[in-house]
Design a protein around this motif. Structure first.
Motif, PDB file in Angstrom:
ATOM      1  N   VAL A 415      -5.384  -8.011   3.602  1.00  0.00           N
ATOM      2  CA  VAL A 415      -5.849  -6.934   4.486  1.00  0.00           C
ATOM      3  C   VAL A 415      -6.561  -5.533   3.909  1.00  0.00           C
ATOM      4  O   VAL A 415      -6.279  -4.829   2.330  1.00  0.00           O
ATOM      5  CB  VAL A 415      -5.453  -5.985   5.700  1.00  0.00           C
ATOM      6  N   LEU A 416      -8.637  -5.495   3.708  1.00  0.00           N
ATOM      7  CA  LEU A 416      -9.165  -4.527   2.887  1.00  0.00           C
ATOM      8  C   LEU A 416      -8.898  -3.601   3.577  1.00  0.00           C
ATOM      9  O   LEU A 416      -9.440  -3.383   4.882  1.00  0.00           O
ATOM     10  CB  LEU A 416      -9.902  -5.027   2.441  1.00  0.00           C
ATOM     11  N   VAL A 417      -8.314  -2.144   3.918  1.00  0.00           N
ATOM     12  CA  VAL A 417      -8.410  -1.249   4.215  1.00  0.00           C
ATOM     13  C   VAL A 417      -9.382  -0.091   3.596  1.00  0.00           C
ATOM     14  O   VAL A 417      -9.525   0.096   3.286  1.00  0.00           O
ATOM     15  CB  VAL A 417      -7.714   0.036   4.693  1.00  0.00           C
ATOM     16  N   ASN A 418     -11.397  -0.057   4.356  1.00  0.00           N
ATOM     17  CA  ASN A 418     -12.137   0.811   3.947  1.00  0.00           C
ATOM     18  C   ASN A 418     -12.436   2.088   4.242  1.00  0.00           C
ATOM     19  O   ASN A 418     -12.369   2.114   6.085  1.00  0.00           O
ATOM     20  CB  ASN A 418     -13.326  -0.060   3.256  1.00  0.00           C
ATOM     21  N   HIS A 419     -12.390   3.299   3.876  1.00  0.00           N
ATOM     22  CA  HIS A 419     -12.296   4.820   4.502  1.00  0.00           C
ATOM     23  C   HIS A 419     -14.107   5.666   3.889  1.00  0.00           C
ATOM     24  O   HIS A 419     -13.265   5.375   2.388  1.00  0.00           O
ATOM     25  CB  HIS A 419     -11.318   4.911   5.048  1.00  0.00           C
ATOM     26  N   SER A 420     -15.121   6.046   4.136  1.00  0.00           N
ATOM     27  CA  SER A 420     -15.497   7.260   3.339  1.00  0.00           C
ATOM     28  C   SER A 420     -14.304   8.610   3.245  1.00  0.00           C
ATOM     29  O   SER A 420     -14.136   8.880   4.436  1.00  0.00           O
ATOM     30  CB  SER A 420     -16.751   7.604   3.290  1.00  0.00           C
ATOM     31  N   ALA A 436      -1.050   3.014   4.338  1.00  0.00           N
ATOM     32  CA  ALA A 436       0.216   3.063   4.053  1.00  0.00           C
ATOM     33  C   ALA A 436       1.083   2.485   5.224  1.00  0.00           C
ATOM     34  O   ALA A 436       2.241   2.190   4.519  1.00  0.00           O
ATOM     35  CB  ALA A 436       0.264   4.826   3.900  1.00  0.00           C
ATOM     36  N   THR A 437       1.021   2.306   6.612  1.00  0.00           N
ATOM     37  CA  THR A 437       2.371   1.917   6.786  1.00  0.00           C
ATOM     38  C   THR A 437       1.992   0.524   7.205  1.00  0.00           C
ATOM     39  O   THR A 437       3.316   0.063   7.123  1.00  0.00           O
ATOM     40  CB  THR A 437       1.437   2.478   8.802  1.00  0.00           C
ATOM     41  N   TRP A 438       1.042   0.007   6.980  1.00  0.00           N
ATOM     42  CA  TRP A 438       1.251  -1.725   6.616  1.00  0.00           C
ATOM     43  C   TRP A 438       2.113  -1.890   4.929  1.00  0.00           C
ATOM     44  O   TRP A 438       2.737  -2.932   5.832  1.00  0.00           O
ATOM     45  CB  TRP A 438      -0.429  -2.519   6.736  1.00  0.00           C
ATOM     46  N   CYS A 439       1.141  -0.813   4.349  1.00  0.00           N
ATOM     47  CA  CYS A 439       2.381  -1.372   2.923  1.00  0.00           C
ATOM     48  C   CYS A 439       3.463  -0.762   3.230  1.00  0.00           C
ATOM     49  O   CYS A 439       5.113  -2.072   2.682  1.00  0.00           O
ATOM     50  CB  CYS A 439       1.663   0.071   2.081  1.00  0.00           C
ATOM     51  N   ARG A 440       4.088  -0.406   4.216  1.00  0.00           N
ATOM     52  CA  ARG A 440       5.993  -0.088   4.431  1.00  0.00           C
ATOM     53  C   ARG A 440       5.836  -0.638   5.273  1.00  0.00           C
ATOM     54  O   ARG A 440       7.706  -1.181   5.031  1.00  0.00           O
ATOM     55  CB  ARG A 440       6.240   1.145   5.129  1.00  0.00           C
ATOM     56  N   ASP A 441       5.859  -1.715   5.279  1.00  0.00           N
ATOM     57  CA  ASP A 441       6.262  -2.873   6.895  1.00  0.00           C
ATOM     58  C   ASP A 441       5.934  -4.331   5.631  1.00  0.00           C
ATOM     59  O   ASP A 441       6.613  -5.152   6.131  1.00  0.00           O
ATOM     60  CB  ASP A 441       5.666  -3.202   8.075  1.00  0.00           C
ATOM     61  N   GLY A 442       5.086  -4.188   4.441  1.00  0.00           N
ATOM     62  CA  GLY A 442       5.059  -5.262   3.588  1.00  0.00           C
ATOM     63  C   GLY A 442       3.690  -6.142   3.632  1.00  0.00           C
ATOM     64  O   GLY A 442       4.099  -6.803   2.759  1.00  0.00           O
ATOM     65  N   ALA A 443       3.141  -5.436   3.776  1.00  0.00           N
ATOM     66  CA  ALA A 443       1.691  -6.130   4.266  1.00  0.00           C
ATOM     67  C   ALA A 443       1.621  -6.119   3.061  1.00  0.00           C
ATOM     68  O   ALA A 443       1.311  -5.268   1.896  1.00  0.00           O
ATOM     69  CB  ALA A 443       0.355  -5.772   5.115  1.00  0.00           C
ATOM     70  N   ASP A 444       0.091  -6.924   2.728  1.00  0.00           N
ATOM     71  CA  ASP A 444      -0.143  -7.120   1.688  1.00  0.00           C
ATOM     72  C   ASP A 444      -1.986  -5.911   1.586  1.00  0.00           C
ATOM     73  O   ASP A 444      -2.803  -6.822   1.875  1.00  0.00           O
ATOM     74  CB  ASP A 444      -0.765  -8.811   0.900  1.00  0.00           C
ATOM     75  N   VAL A 445      -2.060  -4.494   0.985  1.00  0.00           N
ATOM     76  CA  VAL A 445      -2.915  -4.033   1.414  1.00  0.00           C
ATOM     77  C   VAL A 445      -3.735  -3.828   0.328  1.00  0.00           C
ATOM     78  O   VAL A 445      -3.542  -3.206  -0.589  1.00  0.00           O
ATOM     79  CB  VAL A 445      -2.659  -3.324   2.443  1.00  0.00           C
TER      80      VAL A 445
END
Length: 486
Positions: A415-420, A436-445
């Protein structure tokens, strides 16, 4: 009522000056001889080009506006104040809105038969089942001078709303002209940003009118050789209300549109086609919602990645921070949230407030923003509270809390999360927090921030990186993981 020039020449000068996009400033600024090839060249393909795109937008001068380049109901002074008081709206956007008023009305507003959008008496039994389809067009300007050569098909399909009721929804499938008749290897499933809540605002209708402001993102994906499915969401175009920012209905309609696209005759999409879910702002909200329910709702879809930008994960926090320039979005939200919460607005709003909600509910995004810019909403309520305070009322709280995202199942695809960092609508920390939440849960971000000014600038600034991420994941390559720095 003002008397406007009505010749086609006048239409062309105003509309092409304003470009192919609305308030967002995703203005392609074509000459009158431009076509799809020039459209592809106008899409920012590098960070530098995106930065220049934003700088050119911010450099526009409101003093160039004249009285006949301003929409009905907005004075020249109000238009200039809107341009000078915010980076969200430019003089080209004002001219664009006025140009749309000059265009002759067509059957069904978008030139299509209204009865296509009428739900049949009997809907299919299965969600994602195709109901019907029709050939359509994708124009890059509101005078329909620049027609994209992608093969375009609008289709209707079955989905289910949050109450468990079967609903008909519509979407559009666009296929690059050089890929027509071939198997669609890669498909971008595009969830649109805020369009408005009136049926006329449905992307499938606006694509056919040349007024869809996200046309630049669609054109970007097509230029990269991908087929594109763009959902209208439940109640946009078809009967029944559009529940603005309703995560359940957004997620289901996006996934069911992807399912139905496999059944579109001549579309080339099947169960083996690789899918990317993509969206920004409300579209990022819908994309995230779809990711959270994908394994349960549509486990058969071959989703290989997703891109979610400026995701409003917590609506309670977002609505309390809406700026005066964004009052139109708040009015749209209040109207829809009241519908969802079964709140009678006549108990909260005075006569002028009710008239404002009724007018805005019939407008698409650019008109809603312009007509409500810098409005003092405390003058529209019975007790002197602002609209932001009203939406924070306990009667709306449950509806807003139900749309909160980030606590559901973790995506099992990159998943790409983008934000200004300079987003003035959705707080930057929401995007960073989601990643950060997805990362803590093991996602590839992959987390991509930028410093483009405003919510809209962040959208433009992210385009090149979104396409790079898309290409890599469609090729089966892992993107650079950002979890180590979040």
């Amino acid at each position: 009522m003002r008397i406007r020039p009505t010749t086609r020449t006048r239409h062309l000068s105003r509309a092409t000056a304003a470009g192919a996009a609305a308030f967002t400033g995703l203005v392609l600024a074509f000459a009158t001889t431009a076509g799809p090839a020039q459209a592809a060249e106008a899409i920012p393909a590098t960070d530098a080009e995106a930065e220049q795109f934003v700088e050119d937008r911010l450099a526009e001068d409101s003093s160039a506006l004249s009285a006949d380049e301003v929409p009905e109901g907005v004075s020249l002074d109000e238009a200039r104040d809107a341009v000078d008081g915010s980076d969200e709206i430019t003089s080209a956007d004002i001219e664009y809105a006025a140009a749309l008023e000059d265009l002759p009305a067509e059957e069904g507003a978008d030139g299509s038969a209204e009865d296509f959008y009428a739900s049949p008496a009997q809907l299919p039994e299965e969600d994602g089942a195709l109901i019907m389809q029709k050939s359509a067009s994708f124009y890059l300007d509101p005078v329909k001078l620049i027609r994209h050569d992608a093969e375009t098909t609008t289709f209707m399909y079955r989905t289910t709303d949050e109450h468990g009721e079967a609903r008909a929804a519509t979407a559009t499938l666009l296929t690059p002209s050089d890929k027509v008749g071939e198997h669609a290897e890669n498909v971008v499933v595009h969830a649109p940003g805020t369009q408005g809540i009136d049926d006329s605002c449905a992307p499938s209708r606006q694509l056919g009118m040349g007024t869809e402001y996200e046309g630049i993102s669609v054109a970007s994906a097509l230029a990269a050789g991908h087929s594109v499915v763009i959902a209208d969401y439940v109640g946009l175009g078809t009967e029944g209300p559009h529940s603005y920012l309703n995560s359940t209905e957004e997620g289901r309609s996006v996934l069911d549109a992807a399912r139905a696209a496999q059944q579109v005759e001549g579309g080339g999409i099947d169960e083996e086609s690789r899918l990317q879910l993509r969206g920004y702002s409300q579209g990022g909200h819908a994309t995230t919602a779809a990711l959270e329910i994908a394994d349960e709702w549509a486990p058969e879809l071959n989703i290989v990645s997703a891109s979610a930008g400026a995701v409003p994960t917590d609506l309670e926090e977002v609505v309390t921070g809406v700026s005066a320039m964004q009052t139109g979005l708040l009015v749209l939200g209040l109207s829809s949230f009241a519908e969802q919460a079964e709140v009678d607005l006549s108990e909260l709003l005075n006569e002028e407030g009710l008239e404002t909600v009724e007018r805005t509910s019939g407008q698409c995004t650019i008109a809603a923003l312009l007509s409500n810019a810098f409005s003092d909403t405390t003058e529209l309520t019975k007790d002197g509270r602002s609209f932001a305070e009203l939406v924070g009322d306990e009667r709306f709280a449950e509806v807003l809390r139900e749309q909160k995202l980030g606590d559901g199942p973790t995506p099992d695809v990159p998943v790409l999360v983008n934000h200004s960092r300079l987003d003035d609508v959705v707080p930057f920390e929401m995007g960073r927090g989601l990643a950060a939440t997805w990362c803590r849960d093991g996602a590839d971000v992959a987390f991509e921030d930028n410093i483009a000014p405003t919510h809209i600038g962040g959208y433009i600034g992210a385009l090149p990186r979104v396409e790079i991420f898309t290409a890599r994941t469609f090729d089966g390559k892992r993107p650079l993981n950002s979890c180590w720095r979040l």
